[in-house]
Scaffold this motif. Structure first.
Motif, short mmCIF file in Angstrom:
data_model
loop_
_atom_site.label_atom_id
_atom_site.label_comp_id
_atom_site.label_asym_id
_atom_site.label_seq_id
_atom_site.Cartn_x
_atom_site.Cartn_y
_atom_site.Cartn_z
N ILE A 147 0.88 -1.15 0.00
CA ILE A 147 0.00 0.00 0.00
C ILE A 147 0.93 1.21 0.00
O ILE A 147 2.06 1.15 0.48
N TYR A 148 0.46 2.30 -0.58
CA TYR A 148 1.31 3.47 -0.77
C TYR A 148 1.98 3.91 0.52
O TYR A 148 3.18 4.17 0.54
N ARG A 149 1.22 4.02 1.59
CA ARG A 149 1.78 4.54 2.85
C ARG A 149 2.92 3.66 3.34
O ARG A 149 3.94 4.14 3.83
N ASN A 150 2.77 2.34 3.21
CA ASN A 150 3.82 1.41 3.61
C ASN A 150 5.07 1.62 2.77
O ASN A 150 6.18 1.67 3.28
N TYR A 151 4.88 1.72 1.47
CA TYR A 151 6.01 1.97 0.56
C TYR A 151 6.70 3.27 0.93
O TYR A 151 7.92 3.32 1.08
N TYR A 152 5.92 4.33 1.08
CA TYR A 152 6.48 5.66 1.34
C TYR A 152 7.24 5.70 2.67
O TYR A 152 8.37 6.19 2.73
N ASP A 153 6.61 5.19 3.71
CA ASP A 153 7.22 5.24 5.04
C ASP A 153 8.38 4.27 5.21
O ASP A 153 9.38 4.60 5.85
N SER A 154 8.26 3.08 4.64
CA SER A 154 9.26 2.03 4.88
C SER A 154 10.41 2.03 3.89
O SER A 154 11.48 1.50 4.19
N TYR A 155 10.20 2.57 2.70
CA TYR A 155 11.24 2.51 1.67
C TYR A 155 11.66 3.89 1.18
O TYR A 155 12.83 4.24 1.22
N TRP A 156 10.71 4.66 0.69
CA TRP A 156 11.06 5.95 0.09
C TRP A 156 11.72 6.89 1.10
O TRP A 156 12.82 7.40 0.85
N THR A 157 11.05 7.14 2.21
CA THR A 157 11.56 8.10 3.19
C THR A 157 12.94 7.72 3.72
O THR A 157 13.84 8.58 3.75
N PRO A 158 13.19 6.47 4.12
CA PRO A 158 14.54 6.13 4.59
C PRO A 158 15.63 6.34 3.53
O PRO A 158 16.73 6.80 3.86
N VAL A 159 15.32 6.05 2.27
CA VAL A 159 16.32 6.26 1.21
C VAL A 159 16.58 7.76 1.04
O VAL A 159 17.73 8.19 0.92
N MET A 160 15.53 8.55 1.02
CA MET A 160 15.71 10.00 0.88
C MET A 160 16.53 10.57 2.05
O MET A 160 17.41 11.40 1.85
N GLU A 161 16.25 10.10 3.25
CA GLU A 161 17.02 10.56 4.41
C GLU A 161 18.48 10.12 4.30
O GLU A 161 19.40 10.90 4.60
N LEU A 162 18.70 8.90 3.86
CA LEU A 162 20.05 8.37 3.71
C LEU A 162 20.90 9.19 2.74
O LEU A 162 22.07 9.44 2.98
N ILE A 163 20.29 9.62 1.65
CA ILE A 163 21.05 10.38 0.65
C ILE A 163 20.90 11.90 0.80
O ILE A 163 21.45 12.66 0.01
N GLY A 164 20.18 12.32 1.83
CA GLY A 164 20.07 13.74 2.13
C GLY A 164 19.20 14.53 1.17
O GLY A 164 19.47 15.69 0.89
N CYS A 165 18.13 13.92 0.70
CA CYS A 165 17.21 14.60 -0.23
C CYS A 165 15.82 14.69 0.39
O CYS A 165 15.49 13.95 1.32
N SER A 166 15.03 15.59 -0.17
CA SER A 166 13.65 15.72 0.32
C SER A 166 12.64 15.60 -0.81
O SER A 166 11.60 16.23 -0.79
N HIS A 167 12.97 14.81 -1.81
CA HIS A 167 12.07 14.64 -2.95
C HIS A 167 10.88 13.75 -2.61
O HIS A 167 10.94 12.92 -1.72
N LYS A 168 9.83 13.93 -3.37
CA LYS A 168 8.64 13.09 -3.29
C LYS A 168 8.69 12.11 -4.48
O LYS A 168 9.32 12.41 -5.50
#
Length: 147
Positions: free
Chosen positions: A72-93
């Motif tokens: 589900i989108y929220r799971n994808y966003y919270d569990s995968y997208w956000t951690p990767v963005m934080e790891l690489i120092g970006c704030s993209h959607k």
């Protein structure tokens, strides 16, 4: 796991294995919020190994949770997208990747008609483009691989 740049996250999360043609390096978006969103999308050479692995996993949904269920989108966003963005120092959607994909294809002088076909933007197409322009998967592959 990042997303394929030419499609919406929801289209990828809804993508079923049966709609992937791994040999032809494309997949069909079978459900979309618009008619133009129903389309064949080429798989870029760089993302092909990921699609192939996901396809070979044999699950109903190409992208799935570790226990084989549909994301589900929220799971994808919270569990995968956000951690990767934080790891690489970006704030993209996730949707930003569509903008980047379109910009990159434009920079590489991909035909506007092919760009619209890949990303599902028929609203911006002329009547001639909608009715008389037919493209094959090979043309779409060549276009996406220019970036």
């Amino acid at each position: 796991m990042l997303i394929y740049s030419g499609v919406r996250v929801s289209e990828l999360l809804d993508l079923k294995r049966e709609n992937v043609n791994i040999e032809e390096r494309c997949f069909k978006v079978a459900e979309s919020k618009t008619e133009s969103g129903i389309r064949v999308v080429p798989i870029h050479d760089r993302t092909y190994p990921f699609f192939k692995k996901w396809y070979e996993d044999g699950n109903e949904y190409l992208l799935h949770t570790p226990d084989g269920k549909q994301f589900i989108y929220r799971n994808y966003y919270d569990s995968y997208w956000t951690p990767v963005m934080e790891l690489i120092g970006c704030s993209h959607k996730p949707h930003d990747t569509r903008h980047t994909c379109i910009s990159m294809m434009t920079e590489k002088e991909v035909s506007p008609t092919l760009i619209k076909k890949i990303v599902g933007h028929s609203g911006a197409m002329s009547l001639t483009e909608k009715v008389y322009t037919h493209v094959n998967v090979q043309e779409l592959l060549e276009a996406i691989n220019r970036i």
